[in-house]
Structures are given as structure tokens and as C-alpha cells.
Design an enzyme around this catalytic site. Sequence first.
Site, PDB file in Angstrom:
ATOM      1  N   LYS A  35       0.899  -1.244  -0.021  1.00  0.00           N
ATOM      2  CA  LYS A  35       0.003  -0.014  -0.032  1.00  0.00           C
ATOM      3  C   LYS A  35       0.985   1.254  -0.010  1.00  0.00           C
ATOM      4  O   LYS A  35       0.485   2.247  -0.676  1.00  0.00           O
ATOM      5  CB  LYS A  35      -0.898  -0.056   1.299  1.00  0.00           C
ATOM      6  CG  LYS A  35      -0.435  -0.006   2.624  1.00  0.00           C
ATOM      7  CD  LYS A  35      -1.428   0.216   3.666  1.00  0.00           C
ATOM      8  CE  LYS A  35      -0.534   0.271   5.081  1.00  0.00           C
ATOM      9  NZ  LYS A  35      -1.640   0.382   6.059  1.00  0.00           N
ATOM     10  N   ARG A 130      -7.788   0.898  17.002  1.00  0.00           N
ATOM     11  CA  ARG A 130      -8.152   1.022  15.632  1.00  0.00           C
ATOM     12  C   ARG A 130      -9.221   0.191  15.474  1.00  0.00           C
ATOM     13  O   ARG A 130     -10.219   0.025  15.992  1.00  0.00           O
ATOM     14  CB  ARG A 130      -6.844   1.055  14.797  1.00  0.00           C
ATOM     15  CG  ARG A 130      -7.126   2.019  13.362  1.00  0.00           C
ATOM     16  CD  ARG A 130      -6.006   2.066  12.610  1.00  0.00           C
ATOM     17  NE  ARG A 130      -5.646   0.619  11.581  1.00  0.00           N
ATOM     18  CZ  ARG A 130      -4.831   0.352  10.780  1.00  0.00           C
ATOM     19  NH1 ARG A 130      -3.874   1.440  10.422  1.00  0.00           N
ATOM     20  NH2 ARG A 130      -4.776  -0.746  10.120  1.00  0.00           N
TER      21      ARG A 130
END
Length: 353
Positions: A35, A130
Site C-alpha cells: 500500500k 483502531r
Amino acid sequence: MYPKLIIDLKKLQENSQLLANLCLAENIQPVAVTKVTCGDPKVAQAMLAGGISMLAESRVENARRLRAAGIDAPLLLLRLPMLSQVEAVVELFQCSLNSELSTIRALNAAAAKVDAVHDIILMVDLGDLREGIMPHELEDMVLAIAGLKNIRLLGLGTNLTCYGGVIPTLENLGQLLEYNRQAEKLYSQPLPVISGGNSSSLPLLLQGQLPPVTQLRLGESIVLGRETVDRQPIPGAHLDCFQIQAEIIEIREKPSVPIGKIGQDAFGGSPVFEDRGTHLRAILALGRQDVVVDGLETPQGIDILGASSDHLLLDVTNYPKPLAVGDILTFTPGYGSLLAAMTSAFVNKEYRQ
């Protein structure tokens, strides 16, 4: 053309091989995260050539880029799927990380439409805050997933050191193993994947103290050669797989403190200046639209003074060589700078073998 990002594919392959060997020796599947390079196919090919068999991406667009380049390796979706993209997720990714039952049900429906089974890893929040279910939700979630015919639960995963900075330990990863054992009983099938985090789990692996997780998702350790707890180098890894080069467009002696009443800068900040007296100042054609300035490692004798959207200001007084307009300076990017440089259309990419 400058600014330029130099990408050393040979070093990336060697870093991939190093990390793959470290993981496979402990029966851990290394998953290479692409990514930060926006799913760059050449980077992905270097990772695969290093002995890694699975890639991880966070964006559908990057996955399409990889598939369009002919890369058919299994893909893991790192970011929780969007409801609006479940069909694309089933099409492009063999597996995805999940924490929302509504999304998992939508993935099940999308997979049923194409007569497929989509694999998922159920994320558990171990304190980094998260993504992930809270541990008390585990029973209800696993039982609900068990009733979905086109979803296969592979196991549990967690994410650490990304938002809250929580470090992987024997204790919290040990909790993940225990939750996985509980989930196996609820699911009535073996759950072989225990996705034990990212590059921040490598210090435990290197110390021989990593609990028996079965998968690690590795990005920064491959592309920059560092773990992500203290950013220490991985022994034997290359730290310069990526380098940023930029051109000097002005160089002259100037005061170190602006002259006049000081207000906000172009980004709404209130700048503070250190009085260094008159110094030799260089401006590069590189700015915040291209990199995260604080993430650049500078050559010896150069200090970063600041940046605007298109200009990087440097104190080059102590640089050991004479500099002139048109000269090129080279920097090693940190993770944020690399991410920005790969994303910026204004930074040219040059590949080296």
C-alpha cells in the site's frame, strides 16, 4: 526529471527474501504490504521474487492496478471493506480483514452472486483502538459468521502500533492466541490463521519471543528495512531501497529570521525561527505536495529549515562540498515521506535493478 524517487528493485527483493526466511523458519506466513507504494506492480513483483507468496493492499484501486499488470498472487485487503465496494472486494481479494457484521453479511451476499466463498480474518482490538471487535463481542460474532455459507473464517487478527502506538508483547499476542482457541470451539472448525500484526511484531520474532502466530503483515520492514516500534534496522536489511532526489533552484546567503511582522504561514501555522545568523540557504524544487518534510533523512551537513507546498528550504552552510543552482541532493525517506512521494504525480519514479 526532478524531483525523482529512485526505487531499487534488487534491494527490495533481497529485503523480501530476508524477511521471508525469518518468518518461514518459524512457520509464519509473511504477507508483503504494497500500500505504501500505491500497489506498484514492479515493487510487488520484487517482493514475490523474494519468496513472498501473498500481497496485502488497502485500496481497491491499487488491487486493480496489480491485477491489470498480470499479478495473480493472492491478495489480502488490509483496510476494512466498504459496503459500497463488497462486489469489488470479492472479485479482487482472496481474503479481507473484517470487524463489522453488516459488512461481512454483504460480502457473503456478493460472494453468493458469483458462486464463490470469500475468506475473512476477524480483527480483535487488543488496545490500540483502531479496527477490531472488542473481546466480549467474540462469541456473538463468530456464531453469526458460522451461519454464512459464502464466508469462510480463517482465524483472528489484530493491529498494533498504528494508531495508539501499543507495542506487541507476549501478553497481548498471547491473548490473541487464546481468543483464537475460543473461536475455534465456537466455529467448530480449525482456524489456522492468527494474523499477529505488522512490522512492529518483528522485535519479538528476532528475540525468539514471538508467540506462535501464523501470519505477519510486513510493509515498512521490507521497503525501509526497519521494524516499527523504535525504527531500528532489521539486521542484514537494506535501508535505502528508496531515495528521493531534488534539484537546487536557489542558493544564497540570507538571514535566518524573517524581517518584519510575522503572522501565519501558508498552512495556517505560526512559525518559530531559530536565529542562526546569516547562513547559506538552498531552496529545492520539492515541497509538502510531494513529501512529508519531517520524514526526510538529510545528507550530512544539511538541516531542513521548513517547506511550503513547492519549496524545501535548507541550511547548507556546513555541507562539505560547494553547491550551485542545478545541483541534485539525495534524501532517504521515512514511511510518511515515501507514501507521499509514491502518491504524488509530481514525483517521477525511476526503477533500478
